[in-house]
Design a protein around this motif. Structure first.
Motif, PDB file in Angstrom:
ATOM      1  N   THR A  97       0.838  -1.179  -0.066  1.00 57.73           N
ATOM      2  CA  THR A  97      -0.040   0.083  -0.141  1.00 57.73           C
ATOM      3  C   THR A  97       1.006   1.204   0.187  1.00 57.73           C
ATOM      4  O   THR A  97       0.308   2.402  -0.193  1.00 57.73           O
ATOM      5  CB  THR A  97      -0.819  -0.068   1.188  1.00 57.73           C
ATOM      6  N   GLN A 100       0.674   1.456  -3.507  1.00 60.31           N
ATOM      7  CA  GLN A 100      -0.595   1.541  -4.292  1.00 60.31           C
ATOM      8  C   GLN A 100      -1.520   1.508  -2.889  1.00 60.31           C
ATOM      9  O   GLN A 100      -2.213   0.910  -2.615  1.00 60.31           O
ATOM     10  CB  GLN A 100      -0.877   0.476  -5.149  1.00 60.31           C
ATOM     11  N   PRO A 101      -1.766   2.928  -2.637  1.00 63.49           N
ATOM     12  CA  PRO A 101      -2.519   2.986  -1.044  1.00 63.49           C
ATOM     13  C   PRO A 101      -3.942   2.591  -1.305  1.00 63.49           C
ATOM     14  O   PRO A 101      -4.528   2.087  -0.125  1.00 63.49           O
ATOM     15  CB  PRO A 101      -2.754   4.602  -0.995  1.00 63.49           C
ATOM     16  N   ASN A 102      -4.436   2.471  -2.323  1.00 61.63           N
ATOM     17  CA  ASN A 102      -6.084   2.150  -2.510  1.00 61.63           C
ATOM     18  C   ASN A 102      -6.234   0.929  -3.241  1.00 61.63           C
ATOM     19  O   ASN A 102      -7.229   0.469  -3.768  1.00 61.63           O
ATOM     20  CB  ASN A 102      -6.700   3.393  -3.289  1.00 61.63           C
ATOM     21  N   HIS A 103      -4.964   0.107  -2.919  1.00 59.17           N
ATOM     22  CA  HIS A 103      -5.084  -1.351  -3.819  1.00 59.17           C
ATOM     23  C   HIS A 103      -6.219  -2.286  -3.430  1.00 59.17           C
ATOM     24  O   HIS A 103      -6.224  -2.262  -2.025  1.00 59.17           O
ATOM     25  CB  HIS A 103      -3.746  -1.984  -3.969  1.00 59.17           C
ATOM     26  N   ASN A 107      -5.796  -4.002   0.414  1.00 61.00           N
ATOM     27  CA  ASN A 107      -6.684  -3.508   1.690  1.00 61.00           C
ATOM     28  C   ASN A 107      -7.427  -4.432   2.058  1.00 61.00           C
ATOM     29  O   ASN A 107      -8.011  -4.330   3.219  1.00 61.00           O
ATOM     30  CB  ASN A 107      -7.214  -2.169   1.163  1.00 61.00           C
ATOM     31  N   TYR A 126      -9.046   0.589   5.957  1.00 58.72           N
ATOM     32  CA  TYR A 126      -8.531  -0.339   5.058  1.00 58.72           C
ATOM     33  C   TYR A 126      -9.704  -0.411   3.754  1.00 58.72           C
ATOM     34  O   TYR A 126      -9.428  -0.334   2.885  1.00 58.72           O
ATOM     35  CB  TYR A 126      -7.985  -1.607   5.336  1.00 58.72           C
ATOM     36  N   GLY A 130      -9.683   0.793  -0.079  1.00 59.27           N
ATOM     37  CA  GLY A 130      -9.930  -0.189  -1.164  1.00 59.27           C
ATOM     38  C   GLY A 130     -11.184   0.201  -2.018  1.00 59.27           C
ATOM     39  O   GLY A 130     -11.244   0.203  -3.634  1.00 59.27           O
TER      40      GLY A 130
END
Length: 284
Positions: A97, A100-103, A107, A126, A130
């Protein structure tokens, strides 16, 4: 949720091996490099053959090569999760993450781990991350609903569940409906739980949890004959009544929390009380 519901030194070492990660735009990532691909293939083969030492080494090597791809992170995290090494899985997923924080998948797995650790607020963060990438994702939505319910935020949970039902009319939604029914029960809305589930339990292959939730709703409403007929002796009468009591006690406590505090009346001054304000003396 389709779950079937930190070793710091290792993390430090891994961070050194991986280098400093930075957020990437997944849509602009080039294809996996030939070296990353080869390491992933070797790691998968080793994992399938039961050679977890080689699999772990190759997955970590692929992670070290990554400039934003997280396939190796997810594969290694899944290996750790199957081995019940959830701390290690979490470390790897957190690194994913950072790229890619919003994977969605990263998440989702982090949210599952947080729910298992009884950290619903962390889990909700989390799941929400996502959902920024895939607002209609069924498992993330279900997870967000569970996290909200665990934090006693039942109205918020119901919004999430209902939206998931609207977005996925053609999918198997029995799990979401089961959780929504429990949310209604916890929110003192037993009749809504009955209305939601009474047709569902007539379908073949329903889960025992769904049936028990409907029986619980019947019991809360005082419809004990229907509850007992539905359960058909699967639990004892003592267990059934205890479950009803737990729900009723929970709802009563929640209602007390919502009740506004009544201010205490001010005590009138007595003859011996000192005046609150010093009187003004007028002199001629």
């Amino acid at each position: 949720m389709r779950y079937g519901l930190l070793l710091l030194m290792s993390l430090s070492l891994m961070a050194c091996d991986m280098g400093t990660t930075k957020v990437v735009d997944p849509s602009k990532l080039p294809p996996l490099s030939a070296q990353e691909r080869a390491l992933l293939i070797a790691a998968d083969a080793a994992a399938n053959g039961g050679d977890m030492v080689s699999a772990e080494r190759n997955y970590k090597s692929a992670m070290a090569q990554s400039k934003g791809h997280v396939e190796a992170h997810l594969a290694l995290a899944n290996v750790y999760m199957h081995q019940n090494q959830l701390d290690k899985a979490k470390e790897v997923l957190v690194l994913a993450t950072e790229f890619q924080p919003n994977h969605v998948a990263a998440n989702h797995l982090l949210g599952k781990i947080a729910i298992g650790e009884n950290k619903p607020a962390e889990a909700l963060n989390y799941f929400t991350a996502g959902l920024k990438t895939n607002p209609g994702h069924l498992d993330l939505s279900n997870g967000a609903g569970i996290a909200n319910d665990t934090m006693h935020k039942h109205a918020a949970a119901q919004v999430v569940y209902l939206r998931a039902l609207q977005l996925h009319p053609d999918e198997d939604l029995s799990m979401v409906k089961t959780n929504l029914a429990m949310s209604y029960l916890l929110d003192g809305k037993a009749q809504k739980a009955v209305d939601l589930l009474k047709k569902e339990v007539k379908k073949p292959g329903i889960s025992p949890v769904m049936k028990h939730n409907l029986a619980l709703a019947y019991g809360v409403l005082g419809r004990h004959t229907q509850a007992k007929t539905l359960l058909n002796g699967e639990i004892s009468e003592e267990e059934r009544l205890q479950s009803i009591k737990r729900i009723n006690d929970y709802v009563a406590q929640e209602l007390l929390k919502r009740r506004p505090a009544v201010p205490k009346p001010e005590k009138p001054p007595t003859a011996t009380s000192k005046p609150l304000v010093k009187p003004t003396v007028h002199q001629e």
